[in-house]
Write a protein that holds these residues in place. Structure first.
Motif, PDB file in Angstrom:
ATOM      1  N   ALA A  16       0.969  -1.114   0.031  1.00  0.00           N
ATOM      2  CA  ALA A  16      -0.091  -0.051  -0.057  1.00  0.00           C
ATOM      3  C   ALA A  16       0.892   1.399  -0.095  1.00  0.00           C
TER       4      ALA A  16
ATOM      5  N   TYR B 241      -4.091  -5.800  -0.574  1.00  0.00           N
ATOM      6  CA  TYR B 241      -4.215  -4.442  -1.033  1.00  0.00           C
ATOM      7  C   TYR B 241      -4.744  -4.216  -2.688  1.00  0.00           C
TER       8      TYR B 241
ATOM      9  N   LEU C 140      -8.718  -5.465  -2.730  1.00  0.00           N
ATOM     10  CA  LEU C 140      -9.418  -4.587  -2.381  1.00  0.00           C
ATOM     11  C   LEU C 140      -9.677  -3.366  -3.206  1.00  0.00           C
ATOM     12  N   ARG C 141      -8.233  -2.780  -3.526  1.00  0.00           N
ATOM     13  CA  ARG C 141      -8.283  -1.463  -4.442  1.00  0.00           C
ATOM     14  C   ARG C 141      -8.688  -1.910  -5.797  1.00  0.00           C
TER      15      ARG C 141
ATOM     16  N   TRP D 234     -12.856  -2.274  -4.940  1.00  0.00           N
ATOM     17  CA  TRP D 234     -13.382  -0.863  -4.561  1.00  0.00           C
ATOM     18  C   TRP D 234     -13.544   0.241  -5.900  1.00  0.00           C
TER      19      TRP D 234
ATOM     20  N   THR E   5      -7.417   3.749   2.936  1.00  0.00           N
ATOM     21  CA  THR E   5      -8.237   2.614   3.405  1.00  0.00           C
ATOM     22  C   THR E   5      -7.741   1.214   3.069  1.00  0.00           C
ATOM     23  N   CYS E   6      -7.549   0.760   1.733  1.00  0.00           N
ATOM     24  CA  CYS E   6      -6.990  -0.534   1.526  1.00  0.00           C
ATOM     25  C   CYS E   6      -5.726  -0.871   2.107  1.00  0.00           C
TER      26      CYS E   6
ATOM     27  N   SER F 104      -4.888  -3.869   4.509  1.00  0.00           N
ATOM     28  CA  SER F 104      -3.844  -4.980   3.865  1.00  0.00           C
ATOM     29  C   SER F 104      -2.934  -5.091   5.086  1.00  0.00           C
TER      30      SER F 104
END
Length: 329
Positions: free
Chosen positions: A19, A218, A221-222, A225, A240-241, A245
């Protein structure tokens, strides 16, 4: 060139998270190598200083099993330990060992940055990994392996400072080590030069899993999203991600970090050795304290993940902006 700042994770070794790498890649400017290293080192130092009280609580909980019985440990809460520090050692004691952490930042960032570029250049010269930017899988492989190898290199090169930090932080009222240089000299005199590398094996074992978990969580999720909410702020998504992570990485690799900390303290102040190896340490802790013992101190570790990522990134952005202006002036 890539600025690389480790904000820590479950490994506790200042291993750069995927991240943080992404955040700094998104904020690239035409800064030279030295300003990037300076900005990255200071950003890491500011982040570590702001979260130092939580970091000290984490370490104190991790090593409690070496000095107390299980019944006593079960009654100890984060608030109780924080109150004890204030009452017995004073408020400033929350930052014990923080100076060596700051001293650690620039050499770690420099070694990490330099070795990453060298490893990446070498891997990109391998015919089977050469992509010229048009093969995403090969690029990910190169960055992933380079990041892992550079983390191992930087952790090994600066490990004595990490060990000294643990010993200074774990001290309570009795001050056996009076500072960084005194600790280094005392360890060498009483335990020999190898004493400076106690726990290195557990540290390096945590580097690969930490990077792998952080990177995969990471990216997953990214991607999810941005597919669902493409108009959201890139900064908010990344922070946030990145925090999530970091939590995932901490959860999986925390037992390795706990074992490392306990091995680092073996032999300190003339104490007898309890653990013969990292594997015996795992067995001993699980047998005496149960699974919960391997996660002692995980709560303050969780609490410092979100501010750690955010503070490091915001400080880096501010310094980068100031340095860019001074270079163009």
């Amino acid at each position: 060139m890539e600025a690389r700042v480790g904000v820590g994770g479950g490994s506790g070794v200042v291993v750069e998270t995927a991240a943080t790498r992404k955040l700094f890649q998104q904020s690239q400017s035409q800064l030279g190598t030295v300003p990037q290293l300076l900005a990255g080192g200071i950003a890491g130092a500011v982040s570590k200083t702001c979260t130092a009280p939580l970091a000290r609580l984490t370490i104190l909980f991790q090593v409690q099993g070496m000095h107390a019985d299980v019944a006593t440990l079960a009654k100890t809460s984060m608030w109780h330990e924080a109150s004890r520090i204030v009452n017995e050692e004073g408020f400033r004691a929350f930052w014990k060992g923080n100076l060596v952490t700051i001293v650690h930042r620039l050499p770690y960032s420099s070694v990490n940055f330099y070795s990453y570029e060298r490893y990446k250049k070498f891997l990109q010269s391998v015919p089977s990994l050469r992509s010229n930017g048009d093969d995403v899988k090969k690029d990910i492989c190169v960055h992933f392996v380079s990041g892992g190898l550079s983390g191992i290199t930087a952790a090994t090169a600066t490990y004595p400072l990490d060990l000294v930090r643990t010993r200074l932080t774990a001290q309570r009222n009795a001050m056996y080590y009076r500072g960084i240089s005194h600790a280094l000299q005392t360890i060498c005199r009483e335990e020999g030069f190898p004493g400076l590398y106690k726990g290195l094996g557990a540290t390096l074992m945590g580097v690969g899993p930490s990077i792998a978990i952080s990177f995969s969580v990471y990216e997953s999720l990214r991607t999810y999203w941005q597919a669902k909410r493409p108009n959201d702020s890139t900064l908010m998504v990344s922070l946030t991600c990145g925090s999530l992570s970091g939590v995932a990485s901490s959860t999986v690799t925390f037992p390795l970090d706990l074992v490392r900390r306990r091995i680092q303290l073996e032999g300190a102040a003339g104490q007898a050795r309890v653990y013969k190896s990292g594997f015996s340490a795992f067995g001993h802790i699980f047998r005496m304290e149960g699974l919960r013992g391997l996660y002692r101190g995980i709560l303050p570790e969780y609490y410092k993940v979100v501010p750690g990522v955010g503070i490091a990134f915001m400080t880096y952005e501010t310094l980068k902006s100031l340095l860019s202006r001074s270079e163009s002036a």
